[in-house]
Scaffold this motif. Structure first.
Motif, PDB file in Angstrom:
ATOM      1  N   ALA A  41       0.933  -1.164  -0.026  1.00  0.00           N
ATOM      2  CA  ALA A  41       0.118  -0.027  -0.136  1.00  0.00           C
ATOM      3  C   ALA A  41       0.857   1.349  -0.094  1.00  0.00           C
ATOM      4  N   ASP A  42       2.016   1.142   0.586  1.00  0.00           N
ATOM      5  CA  ASP A  42       2.933   2.318   0.893  1.00  0.00           C
ATOM      6  C   ASP A  42       3.548   2.502  -0.496  1.00  0.00           C
ATOM      7  N   GLU A  43       3.685   1.550  -1.224  1.00  0.00           N
ATOM      8  CA  GLU A  43       4.228   1.746  -2.700  1.00  0.00           C
ATOM      9  C   GLU A  43       3.341   2.343  -3.718  1.00  0.00           C
ATOM     10  N   VAL A  44       1.864   1.986  -3.542  1.00  0.00           N
ATOM     11  CA  VAL A  44       0.921   2.408  -4.167  1.00  0.00           C
ATOM     12  C   VAL A  44       0.596   4.137  -3.889  1.00  0.00           C
ATOM     13  N   ALA A  45       0.656   4.199  -2.611  1.00  0.00           N
ATOM     14  CA  ALA A  45       0.757   5.699  -2.193  1.00  0.00           C
ATOM     15  C   ALA A  45       1.424   6.506  -2.897  1.00  0.00           C
ATOM     16  N   GLN A  46       2.940   6.094  -2.884  1.00  0.00           N
ATOM     17  CA  GLN A  46       3.947   6.950  -3.608  1.00  0.00           C
ATOM     18  C   GLN A  46       3.650   6.914  -5.078  1.00  0.00           C
ATOM     19  N   ALA A  47       3.000   5.965  -5.515  1.00  0.00           N
ATOM     20  CA  ALA A  47       3.168   6.049  -7.064  1.00  0.00           C
ATOM     21  C   ALA A  47       1.746   6.919  -7.290  1.00  0.00           C
ATOM     22  N   LEU A  48       0.729   7.182  -6.352  1.00  0.00           N
ATOM     23  CA  LEU A  48      -0.170   8.124  -6.473  1.00  0.00           C
ATOM     24  C   LEU A  48       0.341   9.647  -6.589  1.00  0.00           C
ATOM     25  N   ARG A  49       1.294   9.829  -5.525  1.00  0.00           N
ATOM     26  CA  ARG A  49       2.034  11.142  -5.325  1.00  0.00           C
ATOM     27  C   ARG A  49       2.991  11.409  -6.488  1.00  0.00           C
ATOM     28  N   ASP A  50       3.248  10.291  -7.154  1.00  0.00           N
ATOM     29  CA  ASP A  50       4.197  10.626  -8.367  1.00  0.00           C
ATOM     30  C   ASP A  50       3.455  10.691  -9.515  1.00  0.00           C
ATOM     31  N   PHE A  51       2.003  10.655  -9.644  1.00  0.00           N
ATOM     32  CA  PHE A  51       1.405  10.609 -10.694  1.00  0.00           C
ATOM     33  C   PHE A  51       1.664   9.418 -11.433  1.00  0.00           C
ATOM     34  N   VAL A  52       2.088   8.233 -10.897  1.00  0.00           N
ATOM     35  CA  VAL A  52       1.964   7.114 -11.790  1.00  0.00           C
ATOM     36  C   VAL A  52       0.696   6.797 -11.911  1.00  0.00           C
ATOM     37  N   PRO A  53       0.200   6.171 -13.205  1.00  0.00           N
ATOM     38  CA  PRO A  53      -1.115   5.693 -13.500  1.00  0.00           C
ATOM     39  C   PRO A  53      -1.442   4.448 -12.445  1.00  0.00           C
ATOM     40  N   VAL A  54      -2.349   4.494 -11.900  1.00  0.00           N
ATOM     41  CA  VAL A  54      -2.791   3.180 -10.986  1.00  0.00           C
ATOM     42  C   VAL A  54      -4.338   3.059 -11.183  1.00  0.00           C
ATOM     43  N   THR A  55      -4.754   1.708 -11.646  1.00  0.00           N
ATOM     44  CA  THR A  55      -5.955   1.554 -11.879  1.00  0.00           C
ATOM     45  C   THR A  55      -6.263  -0.090 -11.294  1.00  0.00           C
ATOM     46  N   THR A  56      -7.379  -0.196 -11.008  1.00  0.00           N
ATOM     47  CA  THR A  56      -7.740  -1.329 -10.448  1.00  0.00           C
ATOM     48  C   THR A  56      -8.923  -2.144 -11.432  1.00  0.00           C
ATOM     49  N   SER A  57      -9.175  -3.562 -11.083  1.00  0.00           N
ATOM     50  CA  SER A  57     -10.283  -4.257 -11.677  1.00  0.00           C
ATOM     51  C   SER A  57     -10.578  -5.544 -10.951  1.00  0.00           C
ATOM     52  N   ARG A  58     -11.743  -5.952 -11.268  1.00  0.00           N
ATOM     53  CA  ARG A  58     -12.387  -6.986 -10.353  1.00  0.00           C
ATOM     54  C   ARG A  58     -11.558  -8.402 -10.647  1.00  0.00           C
ATOM     55  N   PRO A  59     -11.694  -9.257  -9.631  1.00  0.00           N
ATOM     56  CA  PRO A  59     -11.264 -10.576  -9.961  1.00  0.00           C
ATOM     57  C   PRO A  59     -12.173 -11.160 -11.281  1.00  0.00           C
ATOM     58  N   SER A  60     -11.521 -12.124 -12.011  1.00  0.00           N
ATOM     59  CA  SER A  60     -12.069 -12.681 -13.048  1.00  0.00           C
ATOM     60  C   SER A  60     -13.144 -13.875 -12.544  1.00  0.00           C
ATOM     61  N   PRO A  61     -14.290 -14.050 -13.337  1.00  0.00           N
ATOM     62  CA  PRO A  61     -15.356 -15.277 -12.825  1.00  0.00           C
ATOM     63  C   PRO A  61     -14.439 -16.298 -12.601  1.00  0.00           C
ATOM     64  N   ALA A  62     -13.269 -16.620 -13.482  1.00  0.00           N
ATOM     65  CA  ALA A  62     -12.515 -17.791 -13.363  1.00  0.00           C
ATOM     66  C   ALA A  62     -11.866 -18.126 -12.153  1.00  0.00           C
ATOM     67  N   VAL A  63     -11.390 -17.076 -11.513  1.00  0.00           N
ATOM     68  CA  VAL A  63     -10.708 -17.054 -10.032  1.00  0.00           C
ATOM     69  C   VAL A  63     -11.753 -17.635  -8.907  1.00  0.00           C
ATOM     70  N   PHE A  64     -13.072 -16.914  -8.960  1.00  0.00           N
ATOM     71  CA  PHE A  64     -14.094 -17.432  -8.355  1.00  0.00           C
ATOM     72  C   PHE A  64     -14.421 -18.714  -8.328  1.00  0.00           C
ATOM     73  N   ALA A  65     -14.529 -19.168  -9.740  1.00  0.00           N
ATOM     74  CA  ALA A  65     -15.031 -20.493 -10.086  1.00  0.00           C
ATOM     75  C   ALA A  65     -13.799 -21.553  -9.566  1.00  0.00           C
ATOM     76  N   ASP A  66     -12.502 -21.256  -9.733  1.00  0.00           N
ATOM     77  CA  ASP A  66     -11.582 -22.054  -9.193  1.00  0.00           C
ATOM     78  C   ASP A  66     -11.663 -22.397  -7.565  1.00  0.00           C
ATOM     79  N   LEU A  67     -12.060 -21.193  -6.986  1.00  0.00           N
ATOM     80  CA  LEU A  67     -12.095 -21.303  -5.482  1.00  0.00           C
ATOM     81  C   LEU A  67     -13.226 -22.060  -4.926  1.00  0.00           C
ATOM     82  N   TYR A  68     -14.553 -21.848  -5.573  1.00  0.00           N
ATOM     83  CA  TYR A  68     -15.709 -22.434  -5.252  1.00  0.00           C
ATOM     84  C   TYR A  68     -15.451 -23.981  -5.375  1.00  0.00           C
TER      85      TYR A  68
END
Length: 294
Positions: A41-68
């Motif tokens: 999280a600290d590295e992400v905070a620094q990236a945000l300060r440095d205006f490095v692009p940070v994006t997020t996305s959901r886990p795929s259905p396959a990840v859930f399917a494998d866990l279930y």
């Protein structure tokens, strides 16, 4: 029990309650990670300060399917899967898609919240399961606790929420964003404005007052048997520790107060300096006192 990493359950708590956690995905400067693996999280905070692009996305259905499937193979006969508000993320959709073809019944629940406001509901559901509750009772415990929880939080700037498109009705604050320090809340699954405060010091003092007031309001519930509190932060540990000291003194109803750093997936949207308080009621039952923890 299954949840996603935006619950920010401390790993030892998730393990103790038999909760499986699916990580969110994020990309920092074009490099992809699972939340909690390979980047802090600290590295992400620094990236945000440095205006490095940070994006997020959901886990795929396959990840859930494998866990279930793995949980079914391990001998479970049903799963309750509790996730971040569907208004903030499409994680629910991935879980629902996987649930359709799972080898055992899967109840997918929209917590309509985030962070430990969701995490405490997951714990309550896991405790219900451990006590012998059936799938419906476990799901009801998750819904009841997440539905009765409250989150109030402070951000240094609304800019990160604006960039991520998760600002909701709090966008009304943008016109005066440079002149205020916003206090926000999560209501019906959305981030909404709560108050406008002129300075950081006043905002943090007001955050503590709002937490105390929330617990006092919860006290009207006849079945209330204390509250659980988590103080979240991103790159603001000292402030978080001071806030915990205040809340411990001012809220005798607190049965446990956890110090929980926000992870990268949520941190990318709220930005460094964020401080949040998640409060969840306890409805009867045995009380276990836990000290502040990372």
């Amino acid at each position: 029990m299954v949840t996603d990493s935006t619950a920010y359950l401390p790993p030892e708590v998730a393990a103790a309650h038999g909760v499986s956690v699916v990580p969110m995905r994020l990309a920092v400067g074009g490099v992809s990670y699972d939340e909690g693996r390979g980047i802090t999280a600290d590295e992400v905070a620094q990236a945000l300060r440095d205006f490095v692009p940070v994006t997020t996305s959901r886990p795929s259905p396959a990840v859930f399917a494998d866990l279930y499937a793995a949980l079914a193979e391990a001998g479970y006969d049903a799963i309750v899967s509790v996730h971040i508000s569907s208004s903030m993320s499409a994680t629910m959709s991935s879980a629902q898609l996987a649930a359709r073809d799972a080898p055992i019944p899967v109840e997918v629940i929209d917590s309509e919240t985030i962070g430990m406001a969701m995490g405490f509901g997951v714990i309550a559901a896991a405790e219900t399961a451990a006590a012998g509750g059936d799938t419906e009772q476990v799901a009801d415990a998750a819904r009841r606790h997440t539905g009765a929880s409250t989150t109030v939080f402070y951000v240094d700037t609304l800019e990160h929420l604006r960039r991520g498109g998760r600002i909701g009705r709090a966008s009304a604050l943008m016109g005066s964003a440079l002149a205020i320090k916003p206090l926000l809340t999560v209501r019906d699954g959305h981030i909404e404005p709560l108050e406008r405060v002129r300075t950081t010091g006043k905002a943090l003092a007001r955050l503590a007052q709002l937490a105390v007031g929330t617990v006092e309001a919860m006290g009207a519930e006849d079945e209330l048997d204390g509250v659980d509190i988590a103080v979240h932060h991103l790159d603001s540990r000292e402030r978080a520790e001071r806030l915990i000291e205040q809340l411990a003194e001012q809220i005798p109803e607190a049965r446990r107060i956890l110090l929980v750093e926000l992870g990268a997936a949520v941190g990318a949207h709220v930005g460094p300096g964020t401080l949040a308080v998640a409060i969840a009621p306890r409805f009867g039952g045995r009380i276990r006192v836990v000290g502040a923890s990372d």
